[in-house]
Design a protein around this motif. Structure first.
Motif, PDB file in Angstrom:
ATOM      1  N   ALA A  19      -4.246  10.093  19.734  1.00 54.32           N
ATOM      2  CA  ALA A  19      -4.455  10.434  18.331  1.00 54.32           C
ATOM      3  C   ALA A  19      -3.295  11.287  17.850  1.00 54.32           C
ATOM      4  O   ALA A  19      -2.642  11.979  18.649  1.00 54.32           O
ATOM      5  N   SER A  20      -3.060  11.222  16.550  1.00 53.75           N
ATOM      6  CA  SER A  20      -2.005  12.073  16.002  1.00 53.75           C
ATOM      7  C   SER A  20      -2.440  12.619  14.652  1.00 53.75           C
ATOM      8  O   SER A  20      -3.315  12.070  13.981  1.00 53.75           O
ATOM      9  N   MET A  21      -1.812  13.726  14.283  1.00 47.76           N
ATOM     10  CA  MET A  21      -2.144  14.408  13.048  1.00 47.76           C
ATOM     11  C   MET A  21      -0.868  15.001  12.482  1.00 47.76           C
ATOM     12  O   MET A  21      -0.013  15.469  13.240  1.00 47.76           O
ATOM     13  N   ARG A  22      -0.771  15.003  11.162  1.00 48.33           N
ATOM     14  CA  ARG A  22       0.462  15.487  10.560  1.00 48.33           C
ATOM     15  C   ARG A  22       0.582  17.002  10.658  1.00 48.33           C
ATOM     16  O   ARG A  22       1.626  17.538  11.023  1.00 48.33           O
ATOM     17  N   GLY A  23      -0.526  17.707  10.292  1.00 49.16           N
ATOM     18  CA  GLY A  23      -0.510  19.167  10.314  1.00 49.16           C
ATOM     19  C   GLY A  23      -1.664  19.670  11.139  1.00 49.16           C
ATOM     20  O   GLY A  23      -2.546  18.905  11.532  1.00 49.16           O
ATOM     21  N   SER A  24      -1.711  20.932  11.409  1.00 48.03           N
ATOM     22  CA  SER A  24      -2.742  21.466  12.294  1.00 48.03           C
ATOM     23  C   SER A  24      -3.956  21.958  11.552  1.00 48.03           C
ATOM     24  O   SER A  24      -5.006  22.153  12.142  1.00 48.03           O
ATOM     25  N   SER A  25      -3.867  22.124  10.265  1.00 45.06           N
ATOM     26  CA  SER A  25      -4.934  22.820   9.558  1.00 45.06           C
ATOM     27  C   SER A  25      -5.848  21.847   8.827  1.00 45.06           C
ATOM     28  O   SER A  25      -5.581  21.468   7.697  1.00 45.06           O
ATOM     29  N   GLY A  26      -6.885  21.384   9.500  1.00 47.80           N
ATOM     30  CA  GLY A  26      -7.891  20.553   8.848  1.00 47.80           C
ATOM     31  C   GLY A  26      -7.418  19.188   8.423  1.00 47.80           C
ATOM     32  O   GLY A  26      -8.005  18.556   7.558  1.00 47.80           O
ATOM     33  N   GLY A  27      -6.368  18.688   8.988  1.00 52.07           N
ATOM     34  CA  GLY A  27      -5.869  17.376   8.609  1.00 52.07           C
ATOM     35  C   GLY A  27      -6.618  16.270   9.307  1.00 52.07           C
ATOM     36  O   GLY A  27      -7.389  16.495  10.235  1.00 52.07           O
ATOM     37  N   GLU A  28      -6.415  15.044   8.858  1.00 53.61           N
ATOM     38  CA  GLU A  28      -7.092  13.899   9.445  1.00 53.61           C
ATOM     39  C   GLU A  28      -6.431  13.522  10.751  1.00 53.61           C
ATOM     40  O   GLU A  28      -5.208  13.434  10.852  1.00 53.61           O
ATOM     41  N   LEU A  29      -7.266  13.281  11.736  1.00 56.58           N
ATOM     42  CA  LEU A  29      -6.814  12.837  13.044  1.00 56.58           C
ATOM     43  C   LEU A  29      -6.927  11.315  13.078  1.00 56.58           C
ATOM     44  O   LEU A  29      -8.000  10.772  12.839  1.00 56.58           O
ATOM     45  N   PHE A  30      -5.821  10.661  13.342  1.00 53.73           N
ATOM     46  CA  PHE A  30      -5.794   9.201  13.400  1.00 53.73           C
ATOM     47  C   PHE A  30      -5.797   8.781  14.864  1.00 53.73           C
ATOM     48  O   PHE A  30      -4.958   9.229  15.641  1.00 53.73           O
TER      49      PHE A  30
END
Lengths: 112, 114
Positions: B93-104
């Motif tokens: 999984a990846s996410m753009r930012g660490s703060s409450g962003g969507e995990l793809f």
């Protein structure tokens, strides 16, 4: 005590029914809650994302958080056979990277 | 639509062998994760990776496991000396930012250890 608990089901409903999926959580510090949908042999995909208490609606889906009872719900109106999947509730566990803590998932089957 | 891709989709290996699972996260994402789902059980966090190093790992992620981002696009999970109980779906999984962003999440790699 498990951090996020979810009834695994399976839950079988007729097409058009209103579906209610529920989770409880143990840590009152949790503030963000997500619902993921996972089709068989696929990765989870984000359905709904809520912060703190209250309702959030997106089409046929409504997510509800009750922080006083540590209870989160997902309602699906006019359920369709294509909604048949496993629904996972999740919350960031805190820490440096906001890793997600998942419930066990509820398997939903919508019968045509 | 950008997506996380994983290879192989299914790998069968003999107990004791080494396995490498590969992932290509979404290109502008900064946070990368591996999760595991044993059949019939919940999705479990294994490890997170940021800025070319492990930022957090679970108790499951012991010395048998390692992660690497060898070339700035791929993100790999290596399992040394596989055991029967390592049989599971492994999700990147990846996410753009660490703060409450969507995990793809990717579609997963099914590992079967015989």
């Amino acid at each position: 005590q498990k951090e996020v608990e979810q009834d695994p089901g399976p839950l079988s409903v007729p097409e058009g029914a209103i579906v209610s999926l529920n989770c409880t959580y143990s840590n009152s510090a949790f503030q963000y809650f997500m619902w993921y949908r996972q089709y068989s042999r696929k990765g989870p995909e984000l359905l709904m994302y809520t912060y703190s208490s209250g309702n959030k609606e997106d089409g046929r889906f409504t997510a509800q958080v009750d922080k006083s009872s540590k209870y989160i719900s997902l309602f699906i109106r006019d359920s369709q056979p294509s909604d048949s999947a496993t629904y996972l509730c999740a919350t960031p566990g805190g820490g440096a990277t906001n890793k997600l803590i998942f419930g066990t998932g509820t398997l939903l089957a919508v019968q045509p | 639509e950008p997506e996380v891709t994983q290879t192989p989709s299914h790998q069968v290996t003999q107990m004791g062998q080494e396995v490498i699972l590969r992932c290509v996260p979404i290109s502008n994402h900064l946070y990368f994760y591996w999760y595991r789902q044993i059949l019939g059980q919940k999705v479990e966090f294994l490890v997170s990776f940021y800025n070319n190093e492990i930022s957090e790992k679970s108790e499951i992620f012991d010395d048998q496991f390692s992660v690497e981002r060898p070339d700035g696009s791929n993100f790999t999970l290596k399992i040394r000396s596989t055991k029967l109980e390592d049989s599971a779906m492994y999700f990147c999984a990846s996410m753009r930012g660490s703060s409450g962003g969507e995990l793809f999440f990717g579609e997963g790699s099914r590992l079967t250890v015989l």
